[in-house]
Scaffold this active site. Structure first.
Site, PDB file in Angstrom:
ATOM      1  CG  ASP A   1      16.956  -1.445  63.198  1.00 27.43           C
ATOM      2  OD1 ASP A   1      16.697  -0.686  62.244  1.00 27.43           O
ATOM      3  OD2 ASP A   1      17.860  -1.207  64.023  1.00 27.43           O
ATOM      4  CG  HIS A   2      19.587  -1.514  59.849  1.00 27.75           C
ATOM      5  ND1 HIS A   2      19.956  -0.716  58.796  1.00 27.75           N
ATOM      6  CD2 HIS A   2      19.496  -0.687  60.928  1.00 27.75           C
ATOM      7  CE1 HIS A   2      20.086   0.537  59.204  1.00 27.75           C
ATOM      8  NE2 HIS A   2      19.816   0.577  60.496  1.00 27.75           N
TER       9      HIS A   2
ATOM     10  CD  GLU B   1      22.565  -0.953  64.340  1.00 24.13           C
ATOM     11  OE1 GLU B   1      21.475  -1.130  64.876  1.00 24.13           O
ATOM     12  OE2 GLU B   1      23.496  -0.335  64.910  1.00 24.13           O
TER      13      GLU B   1
ATOM     14  CG  HIS C   1      24.513   2.441  62.239  1.00 18.79           C
ATOM     15  ND1 HIS C   1      24.493   1.742  61.047  1.00 18.79           N
ATOM     16  CD2 HIS C   1      23.228   2.844  62.457  1.00 18.79           C
ATOM     17  CE1 HIS C   1      23.258   1.721  60.582  1.00 18.79           C
ATOM     18  NE2 HIS C   1      22.480   2.379  61.405  1.00 18.79           N
TER      19      HIS C   1
ATOM     20  CG  HIS D   1      18.766   4.541  60.033  1.00 14.04           C
ATOM     21  ND1 HIS D   1      18.831   3.474  59.164  1.00 14.04           N
ATOM     22  CD2 HIS D   1      17.462   4.625  60.415  1.00 14.04           C
ATOM     23  CE1 HIS D   1      17.630   2.951  59.019  1.00 14.04           C
ATOM     24  NE2 HIS D   1      16.784   3.643  59.764  1.00 14.04           N
TER      25      HIS D   1
ATOM     26  CG  ASN E   1      16.592   3.590  63.602  1.00 13.08           C
ATOM     27  OD1 ASN E   1      15.393   3.856  63.468  1.00 13.08           O
ATOM     28  ND2 ASN E   1      17.188   2.642  62.913  1.00 13.08           N
TER      29      ASN E   1
END
Length: 450
Positions: A149-150, A222, A266, A305, A327
């Protein structure tokens, strides 16, 4: 590679990026002309073209094509333990659907153990998580995408470490350890963001690793990146920004997706706090289609996202506009805890000591505090919530779970497709048959002469 479509050649559909995917059943050449362009919907069911277990390379591209062409998206669930991984895989099998298991930098650090302070802890934990998935995925009978992920600019050493693990795995097994990775350089100027993505994609392309990138900012917080106070205008990516990414990455290959911001945040937020505009994704596709003169209405793979709190209608519109991956994290975190919370509330009097409960002062409580008992309740709750995501994203029933375990996920190729040498691309099954026939012929000749 502007159209991302298939071309007929003999009994195969040949992707314009040179990989082959056999159609089932094979088309009749009398009805179709070699060299004629045929759109992606000529593909058969997902089970016919993608094997169960961890999918990489060409199989991953087929999966993404199928999702985009059939208007569904694949849930990408953040996992931090073997327990959360197993719950996600269980949900995928129960819902007959492909799934993505993804690990964040913080998730990798947690997986290796919070007491480990080594700078490479997140790399080690992420690799360990990937190895766990590869060890068990084949038993769930559905395609599984292994994703990181990120990754912000400050976390690039983590990204580099995972790529080194991919390269080592590829050298030994002919496929990378992970299916895909994400670079989130949305905090950087667009030019720098895209330039870094180009360099990494050049490194990833020989292994056919998918690259996800983000342009425009997703709000909220996040994994240590806090965008709670960002300028609201930056929460909406323009069509020109999205197309600039496509222009830079498409010459390298087709295996990339774009997380374009359309008001996403997020975490959990109250409706009305942020204006979510999934219709903007349609604008991105229309602009790209016009610039590319593409036959496809959705020439770009998009990612969503920050979907917690989104309405079903907003999610569906995003999928309709080409989102192939969404996500899932905040909601599954709560679901995991909620399963444990309910178990504790129901059995509180049996969880106050090893011995002694309402059934007697000398009665043991082991069957209540055994981690396998209460952790299983957390898994069941999370499994159910992942199932909700499958429903919202129209993924249910896209892949009938196989009862036959997949190929060895720690090396080797799928038995469900012709075996090929990972380096040369030679069809080993044909080589074996030819060799066997040749050997039989030699022996027969020898016996006749004798």
């Amino acid at each position: 590679f502007a159209t991302q479509q298939f071309f007929l050649e003999d009994r195969y559909a040949v992707h314009s990026n040179t990989y082959l995917t056999q159609l089932s059943p094979p088309p009749t050449n009398k009805n179709l002309n070699p060299g004629t362009e045929y759109p992606i919907h000529t593909m058969s069911t997902l089970m016919d073209i993608v094997p169960p277990g961890v999918v990489t390379g060409d199989d991953l591209l087929k999966l993404m094509d199928h999702a985009r062409a059939n208007n569904y998206a694949i849930p990408a669930v953040n996992c931090t333990s073997s327990s959360t991984i197993n719950a996600t895989l269980e949900a995928a099998k129960k819902n007959n659907a492909p799934v993505m298991i993804q690990v964040s930098n913080g998730g990798g650090a947690f997986f290796v153990g919070k007491s480990v302070k080594d700078p490479s802890a997140a790399v080690a934990g992420s690799v360990a998580l990937a190895m766990h998935v590869r060890s068990v995925a084949k038993y769930y009978g559905v395609p599984v995408v292994l994703h990181s992920d990120h990754c912000a600019k400050k976390l690039l050493p983590w990204f580099d470490g995972m790529l080194e693990a991919d390269e080592a795995f590829y050298a030994k097994h002919g496929e990378p350890l992970f299916s895909s990775h994400m670079l989130d350089l949305s905090e950087e100027p667009d030019e720098e963001n895209i330039a870094i993505c180009v360099e990494y994609m050049k490194r990833m392309a020989p292994m056919k690793i998918w690259l996800e990138m983000e342009i425009g900012i997703t709000g909220g917080e996040e994994d240590g990146v806090n965008n709670e106070d960002v300028d609201p205008e930056k929460l909406y990516t323009s069509p020109e920004q999205v197309y600039s990414v496509y222009e830079a990455l498409s010459p390298i290959g087709p295996m990339f997706s774009i997380a374009a911001a359309f008001g996403n945040v997020h975490g959990v937020y109250k409706p009305g706090n942020v204006k979510l505009s999934p219709e903007k994704l349609g604008n991105h596709q229309a602009y790209a289609k016009k610039m590319l003169k593409s036959e496809l209405d959705k020439p770009i793979y998009l990612v969503m996202h920050g979907g917690s709190g989104s309405t079903d209608e907003e999610i569906q519109l995003a999928v309709d506009n080409g989102v192939v991956k969404m996500n899932i994290d905040t909601d599954t975190q709560w679901a995991f805890w909620d399963g444990l919370r309910k178990f504790e509330a129901k059995n509180r009097e049996f969880l106050q000591g090893q011995i002694g409960n309402p059934n007697g002062a000398d009665k043991p409580n082991k069957k209540f505090y055994d981690p396998r008992v209460w952790m299983r309740k957390a898994e069941e709750s999370m499994c159910a919530r992942v199932g909700v995501s499958f429903e919202k994203l129209s993924t249910v029933g896209q892949y009938k779970a196989s009862d036959v375990p997949g190929y060895p996920q720690l090396g080797g190729k799928s038995d469900s497709s012709p075996a090929k040498c990972s380096v040369t691309g030679v069809d080993l099954e044909k080589v074996f048959l030819f060799g066997s026939a040749f050997l039989v012929g030699v022996i027969s000749t020898f016996l006749v002469k004798k």
